[in-house]
Design an enzyme around this catalytic site. Structure first.
Site, PDB file in Angstrom:
ATOM      1  N   LYS A  88      13.376  -4.329   0.580  1.00 30.09           N
ATOM      2  CA  LYS A  88      12.491  -3.711   1.576  1.00 30.09           C
ATOM      3  C   LYS A  88      11.955  -4.807   2.495  1.00 30.09           C
ATOM      4  O   LYS A  88      11.340  -5.779   2.037  1.00 30.09           O
ATOM      5  CB  LYS A  88      11.356  -3.008   0.835  1.00 30.09           C
ATOM      6  CG  LYS A  88      10.697  -1.900   1.598  1.00 30.09           C
ATOM      7  CD  LYS A  88       9.791  -1.145   0.645  1.00 30.09           C
ATOM      8  CE  LYS A  88       8.940  -0.139   1.350  1.00 30.09           C
ATOM      9  NZ  LYS A  88       7.772   0.213   0.534  1.00 30.09           N
TER      10      LYS A  88
HETATM   11  C1  E4P Z   1       6.621   3.327   0.856  1.00 27.78           C
HETATM   12  O1  E4P Z   1       7.710   2.898   1.081  1.00 27.78           O
HETATM   13  C2  E4P Z   1       5.415   2.919   1.612  1.00 27.78           C
HETATM   14  O2  E4P Z   1       5.125   1.570   1.376  1.00 27.78           O
HETATM   15  C3  E4P Z   1       4.267   3.806   1.216  1.00 27.78           C
HETATM   16  O3  E4P Z   1       4.700   5.146   1.282  1.00 27.78           O
HETATM   17  C4  E4P Z   1       3.015   3.579   2.061  1.00 27.78           C
HETATM   18  O4  E4P Z   1       2.076   4.564   1.718  1.00 27.78           O
HETATM   19  P1  E4P Z   1       0.527   4.481   2.121  1.00 27.78           P
HETATM   20  O5  E4P Z   1       0.436   4.587   3.614  1.00 27.78           O
HETATM   21  O6  E4P Z   1      -0.094   5.645   1.437  1.00 27.78           O
HETATM   22  O7  E4P Z   1       0.020   3.157   1.625  1.00 27.78           O
END
Ligand code: E4P
Length: 218
Positions: A88
């Site tokens: 990622k």
């Molecule tokens: C997933 O890949 C993201 O990092 C995550 O959904 C972010 O979520 P949040 O905005 O609730 O922190």
């Protein structure tokens, strides 16, 4: 639309796997910190454990470096843990270079922190396997997170782009349903949003009545 679970919590991953509803996991540094995971060895070990829990489903492990060399070093360490690890990478210029590097080397990537169609297009062209538009965080600023999903999904369809739209920052069950309706390939969801899809008061009421009537059959 496939479901990933958005957590680094092993119990929640195991529970969602038992329900047979998830095809992968996404994590981020905030989710890892929430579980109290710290130190390189513990972090690597935790990702390896998660990767072993999901029947080969994709597990996104997020780099914390912001320079090309650092991202490559971290990403290669993650990729060596298991075949189903996806690197990622944040949507920054160095991130584009890293997406391109991993694509050239056959390592899957998920470009995170996507807040515009232009960013999604750049990530796709750099070779990302997934782009992660953040619905909830867009909503938090008074804009429409679902419109972002729609715009990216439409653009990828018109352009025949194979990069998958991974709806992220999901805060409620409607985000999940609308992501599916608008053509997201995957939604990564907290367990509580998935469970919110499950419950309906009429189901509970109906089951209570059936069970009460079943007593008469004994
Ligand atoms: C997933 O890949 C993201 O990092 C995550 O959904 C972010 O979520 P949040 O905005 O609730 O922190």
């Amino acid at each position: 639309m496939r479901f990933f679970i958005d957590t680094a919590n092993l119990e929640q991953i195991a529970e969602a796997m038992e329900m047979g509803i998830i095809d992968g996991v996404t994590t981020n540094p905030s989710l890892m910190a929430k579980e109290g995971i710290s130190g390189e060895a513990n972090i690597l070990n935790h990702y390896k454990t998660i990767a072993g829990m999901v029947d080969g489903g994709d597990v996104s492990a997020e780099v914390i470096s912001t320079d090309f060399e650092g991202m490559i070093k971290e990403g290669e360490q993650f990729a060596a843990l298991a075949d189903n690890i996806v690197i990622k990478i944040p949507m920054i210029k160095e991130g584009l270079k890293a997406l391109n590097y991993f694509a050239m080397n056959g390592i899957k990537t998920n470009c995170t922190l996507i807040f515009s169609t232009g960013q999604a297009l750049l990530a796709a062209n750099a070779g990302a396997d997934y782009v992660s538009p953040f619905i909830g965080r867009v909503d938090d600023t008074g804009w429409d997170g679902m419109a972002l999903i729609q715009d990216i999904a439409d653009m990828f369809k018109v352009q025949d782009i194979m990069t998958e739209v991974l709806a992220a920052s999901i805060r409620n069950p409607l985000h999940i349903i609308q992501s599916a309706q608008l053509g997201a390939d995957v939604a990564t969801c907290p367990l509580k949003s998935i469970e919110a899809l499950l419950y309906h008061p009429l189901t509970d009421k109906g089951l209570a009545k059936f069970l009460a009537d079943a007593e008469k059959l004994k």
